[in-house]
Design a protein around this motif. Sequence first.
Motif, PDB file in Angstrom:
ATOM      1  N   ALA A 145       0.835  -1.205   0.000  1.00 29.56           N
ATOM      2  CA  ALA A 145       0.000   0.000   0.000  1.00 29.56           C
ATOM      3  C   ALA A 145       0.870   1.255   0.000  1.00 29.56           C
ATOM      4  N   MET A 146       1.926   1.247   0.796  1.00 27.89           N
ATOM      5  CA  MET A 146       2.832   2.396   0.813  1.00 27.89           C
ATOM      6  C   MET A 146       3.522   2.549  -0.538  1.00 27.89           C
ATOM      7  N   TRP A 147       3.844   1.427  -1.145  1.00 28.39           N
ATOM      8  CA  TRP A 147       4.513   1.435  -2.442  1.00 28.39           C
ATOM      9  C   TRP A 147       3.684   2.184  -3.485  1.00 28.39           C
ATOM     10  N   LEU A 148       2.383   1.993  -3.455  1.00 28.02           N
ATOM     11  CA  LEU A 148       1.531   2.638  -4.443  1.00 28.02           C
ATOM     12  C   LEU A 148       1.625   4.159  -4.350  1.00 28.02           C
ATOM     13  N   ASN A 149       1.779   4.693  -3.138  1.00 28.05           N
ATOM     14  CA  ASN A 149       1.970   6.131  -2.976  1.00 28.05           C
ATOM     15  C   ASN A 149       3.365   6.551  -3.422  1.00 28.05           C
ATOM     16  N   THR A 150       4.345   5.740  -3.119  1.00 30.34           N
ATOM     17  CA  THR A 150       5.733   6.063  -3.464  1.00 30.34           C
ATOM     18  C   THR A 150       5.948   6.077  -4.965  1.00 30.34           C
ATOM     19  N   ILE A 151       5.293   5.187  -5.672  1.00 29.75           N
ATOM     20  CA  ILE A 151       5.498   5.076  -7.114  1.00 29.75           C
ATOM     21  C   ILE A 151       5.155   6.390  -7.827  1.00 29.75           C
ATOM     22  N   LEU A 152       4.182   7.104  -7.309  1.00 29.39           N
ATOM     23  CA  LEU A 152       3.825   8.386  -7.921  1.00 29.39           C
ATOM     24  C   LEU A 152       4.961   9.387  -7.798  1.00 29.39           C
ATOM     25  N   ARG A 153       5.609   9.422  -6.636  1.00 32.30           N
ATOM     26  CA  ARG A 153       6.757  10.313  -6.453  1.00 32.30           C
ATOM     27  C   ARG A 153       7.897   9.918  -7.378  1.00 32.30           C
ATOM     28  N   MET A 154       8.122   8.626  -7.506  1.00 30.32           N
ATOM     29  CA  MET A 154       9.226   8.140  -8.320  1.00 30.32           C
ATOM     30  C   MET A 154       9.048   8.534  -9.779  1.00 30.32           C
ATOM     31  N   ARG A 155       7.856   8.461 -10.278  1.00 33.57           N
ATOM     32  CA  ARG A 155       7.613   8.820 -11.675  1.00 33.57           C
ATOM     33  C   ARG A 155       7.969  10.278 -11.934  1.00 33.57           C
ATOM     34  N   LEU A 156       7.756  11.117 -10.952  1.00 33.41           N
ATOM     35  CA  LEU A 156       8.073  12.531 -11.108  1.00 33.41           C
ATOM     36  C   LEU A 156       9.567  12.800 -11.019  1.00 33.41           C
ATOM     37  N   ARG A 157      10.315  11.921 -10.397  1.00 38.06           N
ATOM     38  CA  ARG A 157      11.733  12.140 -10.143  1.00 38.06           C
ATOM     39  C   ARG A 157      12.616  11.975 -11.376  1.00 38.06           C
ATOM     40  N   PHE A 158      12.101  11.462 -12.462  1.00 38.72           N
ATOM     41  CA  PHE A 158      12.930  11.296 -13.655  1.00 38.72           C
ATOM     42  C   PHE A 158      13.438  12.633 -14.168  1.00 38.72           C
ATOM     43  N   THR A 159      12.773  13.709 -13.814  1.00 37.30           N
ATOM     44  CA  THR A 159      13.192  15.028 -14.294  1.00 37.30           C
ATOM     45  C   THR A 159      14.533  15.448 -13.700  1.00 37.30           C
ATOM     46  N   ARG A 160      14.991  14.805 -12.650  1.00 39.04           N
ATOM     47  CA  ARG A 160      16.265  15.189 -12.042  1.00 39.04           C
ATOM     48  C   ARG A 160      17.472  14.646 -12.811  1.00 39.04           C
ATOM     49  N   HIS A 161      17.246  13.763 -13.756  1.00 40.02           N
ATOM     50  CA  HIS A 161      18.326  13.156 -14.524  1.00 40.02           C
ATOM     51  C   HIS A 161      18.576  13.923 -15.819  1.00 40.02           C
ATOM     52  N   ASN A 162      19.832  14.041 -16.185  1.00 41.92           N
ATOM     53  CA  ASN A 162      20.177  14.625 -17.477  1.00 41.92           C
ATOM     54  C   ASN A 162      19.970  13.624 -18.602  1.00 41.92           C
ATOM     55  N   SER A 163      20.042  12.347 -18.261  1.00 39.45           N
ATOM     56  CA  SER A 163      19.946  11.276 -19.242  1.00 39.45           C
ATOM     57  C   SER A 163      19.269  10.079 -18.588  1.00 39.45           C
ATOM     58  N   LEU A 164      18.563   9.300 -19.380  1.00 37.43           N
ATOM     59  CA  LEU A 164      17.960   8.077 -18.838  1.00 37.43           C
ATOM     60  C   LEU A 164      19.031   7.095 -18.393  1.00 37.43           C
ATOM     61  N   LEU A 165      20.231   7.218 -18.933  1.00 34.00           N
ATOM     62  CA  LEU A 165      21.332   6.360 -18.477  1.00 34.00           C
ATOM     63  C   LEU A 165      21.717   6.684 -17.033  1.00 34.00           C
ATOM     64  N   ASP A 166      21.479   7.911 -16.584  1.00 34.56           N
ATOM     65  CA  ASP A 166      21.724   8.247 -15.178  1.00 34.56           C
ATOM     66  C   ASP A 166      20.798   7.442 -14.275  1.00 34.56           C
ATOM     67  N   ALA A 167      19.536   7.324 -14.669  1.00 28.08           N
ATOM     68  CA  ALA A 167      18.572   6.524 -13.896  1.00 28.08           C
ATOM     69  C   ALA A 167      19.005   5.060 -13.875  1.00 28.08           C
ATOM     70  N   TYR A 168      19.421   4.563 -15.029  1.00 26.49           N
ATOM     71  CA  TYR A 168      19.897   3.184 -15.107  1.00 26.49           C
ATOM     72  C   TYR A 168      21.096   2.965 -14.174  1.00 26.49           C
ATOM     73  N   ALA A 169      22.027   3.896 -14.180  1.00 28.98           N
ATOM     74  CA  ALA A 169      23.245   3.767 -13.371  1.00 28.98           C
ATOM     75  C   ALA A 169      22.918   3.679 -11.885  1.00 28.98           C
ATOM     76  N   GLU A 170      21.908   4.409 -11.439  1.00 26.67           N
ATOM     77  CA  GLU A 170      21.512   4.327 -10.033  1.00 26.67           C
ATOM     78  C   GLU A 170      21.057   2.916  -9.679  1.00 26.67           C
ATOM     79  N   HIS A 171      20.278   2.320 -10.537  1.00 27.96           N
ATOM     80  CA  HIS A 171      19.788   0.964 -10.283  1.00 27.96           C
ATOM     81  C   HIS A 171      20.906  -0.064 -10.370  1.00 27.96           C
ATOM     82  N   GLU A 172      21.808   0.143 -11.301  1.00 27.82           N
ATOM     83  CA  GLU A 172      22.961  -0.751 -11.435  1.00 27.82           C
ATOM     84  C   GLU A 172      23.797  -0.722 -10.145  1.00 27.82           C
TER      85      GLU A 172
END
Length: 87
Positions: free
Chosen positions: A37-64
Amino acid sequence: RRYHEAAVENNMSQVVEYDMAFHRWFIDHVGDADLTAMWLNTILRMRLRFTRHNSLLDAYAEHEAVLAAIRRGDKAESLRLLEANIV
């Protein structure tokens, strides 16, 4: 691998799909309804956070980096990196 390919291709919809699947894997393996249930609220914030990356590879690197810490058995570092990724 698929996440990386999507990031290289600058395919935002695929990157978001793989990003959410990455985090959902952790949620599913805990098996706690309250956490889900908490995850469902968090996912909305996460979707908005992609704007902080200069490149989608930056997002990938965090997960890696999170996966690398998990594979090393460094729980503290993996939690720190995961928190930085979603906050």
